[in-house]
Each structure stands twice: as C-alpha cells, then as structure tokens.
Write a protein that holds these residues in place. Sequence first.
Motif, PDB file in Angstrom:
ATOM      1  N   SER A 152     -55.798  29.057 -14.668  1.00  0.00           N
ATOM      2  CA  SER A 152     -54.863  27.927 -14.659  1.00  0.00           C
ATOM      3  C   SER A 152     -53.799  28.156 -13.606  1.00  0.00           C
ATOM      4  CB  SER A 152     -54.217  27.765 -16.042  1.00  0.00           C
ATOM      5  OG  SER A 152     -53.454  28.919 -16.368  1.00  0.00           O
ATOM      6  N   GLU A 153     -53.017  27.142 -13.341  1.00  0.00           N
ATOM      7  CA  GLU A 153     -51.928  27.224 -12.373  1.00  0.00           C
ATOM      8  C   GLU A 153     -50.694  26.519 -12.927  1.00  0.00           C
ATOM      9  OE1 GLU A 153     -52.501  24.951  -8.795  1.00  0.00           O
ATOM     10  OE2 GLU A 153     -53.959  23.630  -9.779  1.00  0.00           O
ATOM     11  N   ALA A 154     -49.533  26.968 -12.468  1.00  0.00           N
ATOM     12  CA  ALA A 154     -48.277  26.382 -12.934  1.00  0.00           C
ATOM     13  C   ALA A 154     -48.044  25.038 -12.258  1.00  0.00           C
ATOM     14  CB  ALA A 154     -47.119  27.330 -12.623  1.00  0.00           C
ATOM     15  N   VAL A 155     -47.600  24.057 -13.033  1.00  0.00           N
ATOM     16  CA  VAL A 155     -47.284  22.722 -12.514  1.00  0.00           C
ATOM     17  C   VAL A 155     -45.998  22.233 -13.172  1.00  0.00           C
ATOM     18  CG1 VAL A 155     -49.690  22.090 -12.041  1.00  0.00           C
ATOM     19  CG2 VAL A 155     -48.708  21.622 -14.294  1.00  0.00           C
ATOM     20  N   GLU A 156     -45.396  21.239 -12.559  1.00  0.00           N
ATOM     21  CA  GLU A 156     -44.181  20.660 -13.133  1.00  0.00           C
ATOM     22  C   GLU A 156     -44.527  19.897 -14.407  1.00  0.00           C
ATOM     23  OE1 GLU A 156     -41.598  18.518 -10.526  1.00  0.00           O
ATOM     24  OE2 GLU A 156     -42.203  19.695  -8.775  1.00  0.00           O
ATOM     25  N   THR A 157     -43.721  20.093 -15.435  1.00  0.00           N
ATOM     26  CA  THR A 157     -43.992  19.423 -16.700  1.00  0.00           C
ATOM     27  C   THR A 157     -43.664  17.935 -16.617  1.00  0.00           C
ATOM     28  OG1 THR A 157     -43.476  19.392 -19.063  1.00  0.00           O
ATOM     29  CG2 THR A 157     -41.684  20.000 -17.578  1.00  0.00           C
ATOM     30  N   LYS A 158     -44.544  17.130 -17.214  1.00  0.00           N
ATOM     31  CA  LYS A 158     -44.316  15.681 -17.240  1.00  0.00           C
ATOM     32  C   LYS A 158     -43.547  15.250 -18.487  1.00  0.00           C
ATOM     33  CE  LYS A 158     -48.512  14.590 -14.603  1.00  0.00           C
ATOM     34  NZ  LYS A 158     -49.817  13.863 -14.612  1.00  0.00           N
ATOM     35  N   SER A 159     -43.642  16.079 -19.521  1.00  0.00           N
ATOM     36  CA  SER A 159     -42.960  15.750 -20.783  1.00  0.00           C
ATOM     37  C   SER A 159     -42.166  16.963 -21.246  1.00  0.00           C
ATOM     38  CB  SER A 159     -43.981  15.342 -21.847  1.00  0.00           C
ATOM     39  OG  SER A 159     -44.769  14.260 -21.418  1.00  0.00           O
ATOM     40  N   PRO A 160     -40.986  17.212 -20.688  1.00  0.00           N
ATOM     41  CA  PRO A 160     -40.182  18.373 -21.093  1.00  0.00           C
ATOM     42  C   PRO A 160     -39.758  18.267 -22.552  1.00  0.00           C
ATOM     43  CG  PRO A 160     -38.895  16.886 -19.716  1.00  0.00           C
ATOM     44  CD  PRO A 160     -40.311  16.385 -19.667  1.00  0.00           C
ATOM     45  N   LYS A 161     -39.608  19.438 -23.199  1.00  0.00           N
ATOM     46  CA  LYS A 161     -39.216  19.454 -24.607  1.00  0.00           C
ATOM     47  C   LYS A 161     -37.837  18.829 -24.806  1.00  0.00           C
ATOM     48  CE  LYS A 161     -41.929  23.545 -25.851  1.00  0.00           C
ATOM     49  NZ  LYS A 161     -41.879  24.924 -26.376  1.00  0.00           N
ATOM     50  N   ASP A 162     -36.937  19.068 -23.849  1.00  0.00           N
ATOM     51  CA  ASP A 162     -35.593  18.514 -23.933  1.00  0.00           C
ATOM     52  C   ASP A 162     -35.322  17.723 -22.653  1.00  0.00           C
ATOM     53  OD1 ASP A 162     -33.004  17.838 -24.377  1.00  0.00           O
ATOM     54  OD2 ASP A 162     -32.218  19.877 -24.474  1.00  0.00           O
ATOM     55  N   PRO A 163     -35.694  16.439 -22.609  1.00  0.00           N
ATOM     56  CA  PRO A 163     -35.531  15.660 -21.374  1.00  0.00           C
ATOM     57  C   PRO A 163     -34.083  15.501 -20.938  1.00  0.00           C
ATOM     58  CG  PRO A 163     -36.099  14.238 -23.229  1.00  0.00           C
ATOM     59  CD  PRO A 163     -36.237  15.648 -23.713  1.00  0.00           C
ATOM     60  N   ASN A 164     -33.134  15.705 -21.854  1.00  0.00           N
ATOM     61  CA  ASN A 164     -31.719  15.550 -21.502  1.00  0.00           C
ATOM     62  C   ASN A 164     -31.099  16.842 -20.969  1.00  0.00           C
ATOM     63  OD1 ASN A 164     -31.707  12.826 -22.435  1.00  0.00           O
ATOM     64  ND2 ASN A 164     -31.472  13.570 -24.538  1.00  0.00           N
ATOM     65  N   LYS A 165     -31.871  17.919 -20.971  1.00  0.00           N
ATOM     66  CA  LYS A 165     -31.362  19.185 -20.471  1.00  0.00           C
ATOM     67  C   LYS A 165     -31.238  19.123 -18.955  1.00  0.00           C
ATOM     68  CE  LYS A 165     -32.198  24.163 -20.728  1.00  0.00           C
ATOM     69  NZ  LYS A 165     -33.113  25.214 -21.216  1.00  0.00           N
ATOM     70  N   ARG A 166     -30.049  19.437 -18.451  1.00  0.00           N
ATOM     71  CA  ARG A 166     -29.793  19.265 -17.015  1.00  0.00           C
ATOM     72  C   ARG A 166     -30.358  20.406 -16.188  1.00  0.00           C
ATOM     73  NH1 ARG A 166     -23.879  18.371 -14.076  1.00  0.00           N
ATOM     74  NH2 ARG A 166     -24.700  18.188 -11.952  1.00  0.00           N
ATOM     75  N   TYR A 167     -30.139  21.637 -16.637  1.00  0.00           N
ATOM     76  CA  TYR A 167     -30.515  22.791 -15.836  1.00  0.00           C
ATOM     77  C   TYR A 167     -31.780  23.439 -16.382  1.00  0.00           C
ATOM     78  CZ  TYR A 167     -25.782  22.343 -13.973  1.00  0.00           C
ATOM     79  OH  TYR A 167     -24.652  21.863 -13.384  1.00  0.00           O
ATOM     80  N   ARG A 168     -32.728  23.710 -15.476  1.00  0.00           N
ATOM     81  CA  ARG A 168     -33.977  24.365 -15.840  1.00  0.00           C
ATOM     82  C   ARG A 168     -34.251  25.482 -14.840  1.00  0.00           C
ATOM     83  NH1 ARG A 168     -36.277  21.050 -19.522  1.00  0.00           N
ATOM     84  NH2 ARG A 168     -35.559  18.890 -19.503  1.00  0.00           N
TER      85      ARG A 168
ATOM     86  N   LYS B   2     -39.072  25.419 -12.591  1.00  0.00           N
ATOM     87  CA  LYS B   2     -39.453  24.050 -12.276  1.00  0.00           C
ATOM     88  C   LYS B   2     -40.860  23.743 -12.784  1.00  0.00           C
ATOM     89  CE  LYS B   2     -39.291  20.823  -8.384  1.00  0.00           C
ATOM     90  NZ  LYS B   2     -39.046  20.690  -6.927  1.00  0.00           N
ATOM     91  N   LYS B   3     -41.771  24.709 -12.590  1.00  0.00           N
ATOM     92  CA  LYS B   3     -43.157  24.525 -13.023  1.00  0.00           C
ATOM     93  C   LYS B   3     -43.347  25.223 -14.359  1.00  0.00           C
ATOM     94  CE  LYS B   3     -44.946  24.193  -8.306  1.00  0.00           C
ATOM     95  NZ  LYS B   3     -45.904  24.735  -7.316  1.00  0.00           N
ATOM     96  N   SER B   4     -43.025  24.538 -15.426  1.00  0.00           N
ATOM     97  CA  SER B   4     -43.057  25.142 -16.760  1.00  0.00           C
ATOM     98  C   SER B   4     -44.310  24.775 -17.548  1.00  0.00           C
ATOM     99  CB  SER B   4     -41.825  24.711 -17.557  1.00  0.00           C
ATOM    100  OG  SER B   4     -41.741  23.306 -17.633  1.00  0.00           O
ATOM    101  N   SER B   5     -45.203  23.962 -16.973  1.00  0.00           N
ATOM    102  CA  SER B   5     -46.467  23.621 -17.636  1.00  0.00           C
ATOM    103  C   SER B   5     -47.618  24.258 -16.856  1.00  0.00           C
ATOM    104  CB  SER B   5     -46.654  22.107 -17.693  1.00  0.00           C
ATOM    105  OG  SER B   5     -45.689  21.519 -18.525  1.00  0.00           O
ATOM    106  N   ARG B   6     -48.786  24.228 -17.454  1.00  0.00           N
ATOM    107  CA  ARG B   6     -49.948  24.805 -16.784  1.00  0.00           C
ATOM    108  C   ARG B   6     -51.107  23.823 -16.786  1.00  0.00           C
ATOM    109  NH1 ARG B   6     -48.848  29.641 -15.210  1.00  0.00           N
ATOM    110  NH2 ARG B   6     -50.966  29.902 -14.405  1.00  0.00           N
ATOM    111  N   LYS B   7     -51.908  23.897 -15.734  1.00  0.00           N
ATOM    112  CA  LYS B   7     -53.071  23.020 -15.584  1.00  0.00           C
ATOM    113  C   LYS B   7     -54.300  23.886 -15.329  1.00  0.00           C
ATOM    114  CE  LYS B   7     -53.831  20.963 -11.674  1.00  0.00           C
ATOM    115  NZ  LYS B   7     -53.739  20.078 -10.499  1.00  0.00           N
TER     116      LYS B   7
END
Length: 545
Positions: A247-263, A266-271
């Motif tokens: 798998s490879e790291a990709v940017e998450t489309k549905s973050p757990k906390d969409p209102n969180k400003r700082y992350r 950047k690529k917290s999901s995997r494909k």
Amino acid sequence: MKRAAVYVRVSTANQEDEETIENQLMELKERIKNDGALLLPECIYSDNGWTGTLLERPDLDRLRSDAKEGAFDLLYYYDRGRIARKFVYQEVVLDELQESGIECISLHDINGTTPEEILMGSVMGVFHEYERIKITERMRLGKMRKVRENGKLLGYNACYGYDYHHRIKGGPDERDGYFSINEQEAEVVRQVFKWVADGVSLREVIRRLHALGIPPKKQKRTTWTKGPIARMLTNTTYIGKHFYNKSEAVETKSPKDPNKRYRRIKKSSRKVRPKEEWLEVKVDPIISKELFERVQQQMVANLKFSHRNNKKNEYLLTGLISCSCGKPRTGDPTAKGHLYYRCTDRLSRFPLPRECFAGGVNVVVLDTMVWSQIKELVSNPKLVRRQAERWLADSTSSAATQQAQETLEQLTRLDEEEKRYVKAFGMNYLSERLYKEQMDELYSKRAALQAKMNDAKEQMAQQPMLTVEQMVDGVQVLLESLDFTDKKAIIRRLVTKVKATQEEAIIWGQLPIFTKAEVGFEPKYRHRRPSKCRQINTLQRPDRG
C-alpha cells in the motif's frame, strides 16, 4: 538594536531525537549575536515533527501573525527548506513577511537585494523542493532493491502475533530486520481463526476476547473492534506470505476530525497498490493454509447470510436460492404482505431490458416444503442412531477433550525444549545467566499450561453423559421446538444450493448418511402438490467428507 526572531523545524521523530532543532538554534543564535541583534525569547518559533509539505503549522502561523503586528524586525532561519519544502509555499511566506517590513535572513541560502541575487535565492528554494523529492525516491528505490534482491524486512510495525526486530548496523551484532513469532499473541491469532472457521461471527469474536481479557496489540482500547479482526483474518502474513510495497500513503478524504486545523501528517490514509507491485517476503507462519482458506470461505458465507441483509421478513433460503437462468433470487414482499423469491435479473440489468421473465416463487410454500424434507431426513431413526453412536464413540468431539489434547502436546514440547537447554548448559554452550532466564520462562509457560489442562479436565468431568436412546428420542422433540433462527442455521449447514421456478425446485446438499437400505428412502423422488417440488439429495459417505 533590531529585534530578531528565529524559525526552526524538523519533520521526523529521528531528527528530533538527534537534536537537530538545538543544532539549528545554536547556529542561528551565534549569527544573531555576531550581527548585533536582540533575540526575544517569545520570538523563537519551533515546529517539531512537522512536515515541510504542509503550510499550516502552529508556530509558523504564530510567526506570520506576530509579523503583521510588528513583533520583530528580522527573521533568521537555517535555510529555505525549513520554511517549506514546496517552492510555492516558500515564496508565499517570504513575500508576506517582506510586505510586513520583515528582513528575512537565511544561514545557508543566498540573501540579496539585486534582481540577480533574488533570482539565485529563489533557485535555491527550487533545489530544496527537488532535494526532498530525490531523497524520498532514492530511499524508496533502495528499500525496493533490498527487498526484491535479498527478501529483507525493512521498518515495520509488526502485525498482531509477531514482534519486529530492527536492523542493527555494524559491530559484532550486525543483522537485518526480521519477524519473530510472539507465542502469547500467536495463540490468540490461532484461536480467532478457529472460532471464525467454526462459524463464529466477528461480533462474537470481540465478545469472547473481551471476556478473556485480551486487549488489542497497542492497547489504546480495552476492547477489539471489527476492523482489526477483519484485517487479521485476511492477512496472508499468518500463513508465511508477507508483502512489502502493498500500500501507499495518500491524503485522507474523510478525516476523523474535519474541524481540526493542524495535522502533522498530510497523507494519513493508505491505498492498496496493484498486486503486481507487491514484493513477497517469507516469514514464519502461525496458522496453516487450510485453516486460512476455511476462514476466507466462512467470511464470504457470513457476508452472504448476514442478518443485516434482511431485518424485517423471514426468508429461510436467503443466499442459497437461484433462478433457472443462473442469477440469484432475493426476497421481495408485495403490497399485500405476500413474500416471493424473485430473480435479480430485473434489477441487475436496469436500465437495459430484462432477459429472464421467470415468475416469483412463494416464500411460505417453498420454505415449508424444504424444511419438511430436511426434517424428515435428519430425524430418520436409523440415521440418528448411527450418528449418535459415532459421536459418542469419538472422544475428540468434545471441545474440552480437544483442548486437553492440545495442551498435553504443548507440555510435551516444553519438556523436549527443557532437555535441550539442560544439554546445552551441560556442554557449556549456554551461560548460567541465560540458562536461568530460559528455565524461568519455561516454568512460567508450564504453570500456565497446567492451569489450562486442569480447567479442561474440570469441564470434561462436568459434561453430561447421554445414551444413544436418549439422543434418538430427543432429536424429534428438538426439531419440533426450533425457531426460525435455528432452522436457518440447519439449512445453511446442510443445503448448498437451491434452484427454483414456479414449477419445481432442485435442492443440492450434503448429509452424513450412508446406503439407501440404511436410510430407508429413495435418493430421488418427486412430490405431487399444487406446486411440484423435486428434490435431489447428493449422498456422501463419511470417508468422502
């Protein structure tokens, strides 16, 4: 005296451990001192562990806000790569600071005022972005080469059941990274696979693990969830086939906390990558391939027969029935409350025209007829007596007995292991310290296994002893008292496929029956009813499964 500020950043935990933040600050403070500027304590901006590919960082935002309010006159930074790893982000931040009247000074880039010097400074910024891409690609290709050529394991968070031993560079203890089986966790893995292979649902697996007090690997929660269990059951690492570059790291489309400003990442999901890009690495297996395949089949069946597929009406043949055209039939209630099994061709081809026009089959009629014949077969006195005798004669049918046998085998292996350690110690192959450590560990394991053996013996002693006559007499009473859920469980166990039209139904299944003379009925027969039902029973001897 001009007021100075500094900005420092590192992107990884390794760099934080190596104190590169302090190294940057040391050089920056020395330069500020030589320039005769005043460094204000509140104007030291540091983003530890933040990637330069993100523009939104806590202290960088604070720096930009303070610059607009005139909190400092000079900004010192190690190089443009600390501001950002993307050239566009560098230009955005530096242009914004200069518009606020802030003089920006880099320790390792070209600082200038002429057009040529400004251009060269920008070129340096491009190099920082190029450097990041090249470093990332060089590391990726190096890892791929090591895995492809040598089958080496590189930097893993080991899955449940394994421990990962990191690579040691240089020295007498130099080694490559490798997996070792964590026996305590491996026993849990084997038990989970056995449960699911026997038809236990994921929800029941979670309940049993919680009852046994077994937490997940990272122990962030006290209970398991379905996601980790499902990933465990489909992970080929447990049969010795581990895959790198899966798998490879990709940017998450549905973050757990969409209102969180700082992350930070950047690529917290995997494909999942295409299968042809996976690289196989051999590891020690925990379970057999046969058990793994049984679990895969059971998970498909669980999904097929899941209660979530129908929460309102009762369909005894859900997931088993198909149309004469080959497509599945599904339950479909009418406006008047009648239930029918209808061909899915009318839905699967939409908006194309239908190819199959077979009518629906009445659910009540078909379910009643199928259950009637199944009940007649499984309650046959001769069949029940033969099965009861075989079950009572087979002591391994008891789960407690099986547990006792497995525990005894483990105790035997411990005895053999103890003999090897004693022999190695006697021949001076093993130091006294290591010998004591290994023996203490063996004693602990033996005590745990002995407790497990005592528990199994206690369960065996409490098991009720039934006679053949009691079992034969009880089958008919039991069949008459079954509810819909129990009937469906029996159907799923015995029937493999049903093909039905309005005129007839053909049922395929497997029953542990013997010869026609022993059972007392013809294998093929036809029922004359308003809707005919022809049932074909595939007879299989016990030695053929």
